[in-house]
Design a protein around this motif. Structure first.
Motif, PDB file in Angstrom:
ATOM      1  N   SER A 151       0.805  -1.234   0.000  1.00 49.14           N
ATOM      2  CA  SER A 151       0.000   0.000   0.000  1.00 49.14           C
ATOM      3  C   SER A 151       0.831   1.275   0.000  1.00 49.14           C
ATOM      4  N   GLU A 152       2.046   1.228   0.538  1.00 49.82           N
ATOM      5  CA  GLU A 152       2.835   2.444   0.713  1.00 49.82           C
ATOM      6  C   GLU A 152       3.979   2.601  -0.293  1.00 49.82           C
ATOM      7  N   PHE A 153       4.300   1.558  -1.048  1.00 53.32           N
ATOM      8  CA  PHE A 153       5.372   1.621  -2.030  1.00 53.32           C
ATOM      9  C   PHE A 153       4.769   1.525  -3.440  1.00 53.32           C
ATOM     10  N   LYS A 154       5.315   2.315  -4.364  1.00 53.87           N
ATOM     11  CA  LYS A 154       4.808   2.328  -5.729  1.00 53.87           C
ATOM     12  C   LYS A 154       5.561   1.310  -6.602  1.00 53.87           C
ATOM     13  N   TYR A 155       4.803   0.594  -7.417  1.00 51.82           N
ATOM     14  CA  TYR A 155       5.387  -0.368  -8.346  1.00 51.82           C
ATOM     15  C   TYR A 155       5.752   0.376  -9.631  1.00 51.82           C
ATOM     16  N   ILE A 156       7.052   0.642  -9.814  1.00 51.65           N
ATOM     17  CA  ILE A 156       7.533   1.384 -10.979  1.00 51.65           C
ATOM     18  C   ILE A 156       8.753   0.675 -11.540  1.00 51.65           C
ATOM     19  N   LYS A 157       8.706   0.330 -12.809  1.00 49.40           N
ATOM     20  CA  LYS A 157       9.812  -0.361 -13.450  1.00 49.40           C
ATOM     21  C   LYS A 157      10.883   0.642 -13.897  1.00 49.40           C
ATOM     22  N   GLY A 158      12.122   0.183 -13.888  1.00 44.26           N
ATOM     23  CA  GLY A 158      13.206   0.943 -14.491  1.00 44.26           C
ATOM     24  C   GLY A 158      13.909   1.948 -13.624  1.00 44.26           C
ATOM     25  N   ILE A 159      13.477   2.125 -12.371  1.00 42.93           N
ATOM     26  CA  ILE A 159      14.122   3.131 -11.527  1.00 42.93           C
ATOM     27  C   ILE A 159      15.108   2.506 -10.542  1.00 42.93           C
ATOM     28  N   ILE A 169      15.723   2.196  -1.438  1.00 44.13           N
ATOM     29  CA  ILE A 169      14.311   1.830  -1.655  1.00 44.13           C
ATOM     30  C   ILE A 169      13.429   2.481  -0.599  1.00 44.13           C
ATOM     31  N   LEU A 170      13.892   2.493   0.653  1.00 42.02           N
ATOM     32  CA  LEU A 170      13.126   3.132   1.720  1.00 42.02           C
ATOM     33  C   LEU A 170      13.005   4.628   1.497  1.00 42.02           C
ATOM     34  N   GLU A 171      14.009   5.219   0.850  1.00 48.16           N
ATOM     35  CA  GLU A 171      13.993   6.662   0.616  1.00 48.16           C
ATOM     36  C   GLU A 171      12.974   7.054  -0.443  1.00 48.16           C
ATOM     37  N   HIS A 172      12.992   6.376  -1.614  1.00 43.56           N
ATOM     38  CA  HIS A 172      12.058   6.789  -2.671  1.00 43.56           C
ATOM     39  C   HIS A 172      10.785   5.946  -2.709  1.00 43.56           C
ATOM     40  N   ARG A 173      10.711   4.901  -1.884  1.00 50.17           N
ATOM     41  CA  ARG A 173       9.484   4.117  -1.698  1.00 50.17           C
ATOM     42  C   ARG A 173       8.847   3.682  -3.026  1.00 50.17           C
ATOM     43  N   SER A 174       9.664   3.139  -3.880  1.00 48.57           N
ATOM     44  CA  SER A 174       9.165   2.616  -5.150  1.00 48.57           C
ATOM     45  C   SER A 174      10.174   1.620  -5.697  1.00 48.57           C
ATOM     46  N   GLY A 175       9.728   0.822  -6.656  1.00 48.43           N
ATOM     47  CA  GLY A 175      10.598  -0.188  -7.234  1.00 48.43           C
ATOM     48  C   GLY A 175       9.790  -1.320  -7.825  1.00 48.43           C
ATOM     49  N   VAL A 176      10.424  -2.491  -7.887  1.00 49.97           N
ATOM     50  CA  VAL A 176       9.766  -3.668  -8.442  1.00 49.97           C
ATOM     51  C   VAL A 176       9.888  -4.817  -7.441  1.00 49.97           C
TER      52      VAL A 176
END
Length: 314
Positions: A151-159, A169-176
């Motif tokens: 719920s709190e992390f965004k699913y974004i490819k390529g970053i 990952i904890l800093e920008h709260r996004s990834g795969v």
């Protein structure tokens, strides 16, 4: 009991000939009471001899070498798997105290309950505090941590890439998927719950899930009364019959499907193709061109190539 057909092609291309390529594979699905391997064929450039072994974590691996000069390497894996696990995970009321007693007498579990050293310990602790895990069962803690990431992390490819740290990952709260798995490992281990990284594939289902038709990663947590149980923070689901397991380990580095090295001053490119076919004929597929880290040897190869080109023009 669903049957899946998986086609996984890894292709390396080199801008100059390389030689003495030494590689290690972890692309052999685990045979267990959750999945049955019906057929598996692996084809590799020049058909080298494979040397099989079990690694520290119990994964089936194979080493091979290509000694002669070559400008490409293709590893083509085709597997048919039937999943025979349960459609749901039974609920148990085991506590952290019960788990700690088990872990204290098992070195393997103790090793997998030790978190990594990170800088963002305060941010991590804030997450755990917000989840109020003190009076939760082990199973509830695992669910709460997975749900938070979903719920709190965004699913974004390529970053992100395989070198991205938990701090980043904890800093920008996004990834795969691999990023979410590493964060979940850190959360669970910080609570003293043994957990391990899992590599594999996620297969089509009627509801649809992020990462279908591609290599995937999730986490297995050790829960008293159940043993190792998989949970997928990318989709916030317990792992049942739509995940195919290849390997387990402490982190991605222990589970990398293919890794190796070679001799030669060359720049390499990597592409990975995965298709997952369901028994009704529905197929999910994905092709990724992977960003390769530029090393000093690659820079040197580019410099030499530029000098040779300049000399030819004179």
């Amino acid at each position: 009991m669903p049957v899946f057909q998986i086609h996984h092609v890894t292709k390396y291309n080199y801008n100059r000939p390389v030689k003495e390529s030494v590689n290690q594979l972890r692309i052999y699905p685990v045979a267990s009471d959750q999945q049955e391997i019906l057929q598996h064929e692996v084809n590799i450039t020049t058909d080298p001899e494979l040397f099989f072994f079990l690694d520290y974590w119990g994964n089936r691996c194979a080493d091979f070498s290509l000694l002669a000069a070559h400008t490409s390497l293709i590893i083509d894996s085709r597997v048919v798997v039937r999943t025979i696990g349960k459609e749901s995970v039974p609920i148990v009321e085991s506590t952290r105290d019960e788990l700690q007693q088990i872990v204290a007498s098992d070195f393997h579990l103790l090793e997998l309950s030790r978190p990594e050293e990170i800088l963002a310990t305060k941010a991590l602790q804030q997450i755990l505090t917000s989840l109020d895990c003190e009076h939760k069962t082990v199973m509830q803690i695992v669910e709460a941590c997975s749900g938070y990431i979903f719920s709190e992390f965004k699913y974004i490819k390529g970053i992100t890439n395989i070198e991205t740290t938990v701090d980043e990952i904890l800093e920008h709260r996004s990834g795969v998927c691999q990023d979410f798995a590493h964060v979940l490992l850190q959360l669970l281990r910080s609570m003293g719950i043994p957990s391990r990284y899992v590599s594999g594939y996620i297969c089509p289902n009627k509801n649809g899930m992020r990462g279908e038709g591609a290599t995937h990663a999730w986490v297995e947590a050790y829960i008293p009364q159940l043993g190792w149980v998989g949970i997928d923070p990318t989709n916030n689901v317990w792992v049942t019959t739509h995940h195919i397991k290849l390997a387990v380990g402490r982190d991605f580095n222990a589970c990398s499907p293919i890794k190796g090295t070679f001799k030669g001053l060359a720049k390499q490119t990597l592409s990975v193709y995965v298709s997952v076919g369901y028994e009704d004929g529905h197929v999910f597929e994905e092709l990724n061109d992977v960003q390769m880290q530029i090393t000093e040897s690659v820079k040197e190869a580019e410099r030499i190539a530029a000098e040779e080109a300049a000399q030819q023009q004179q």
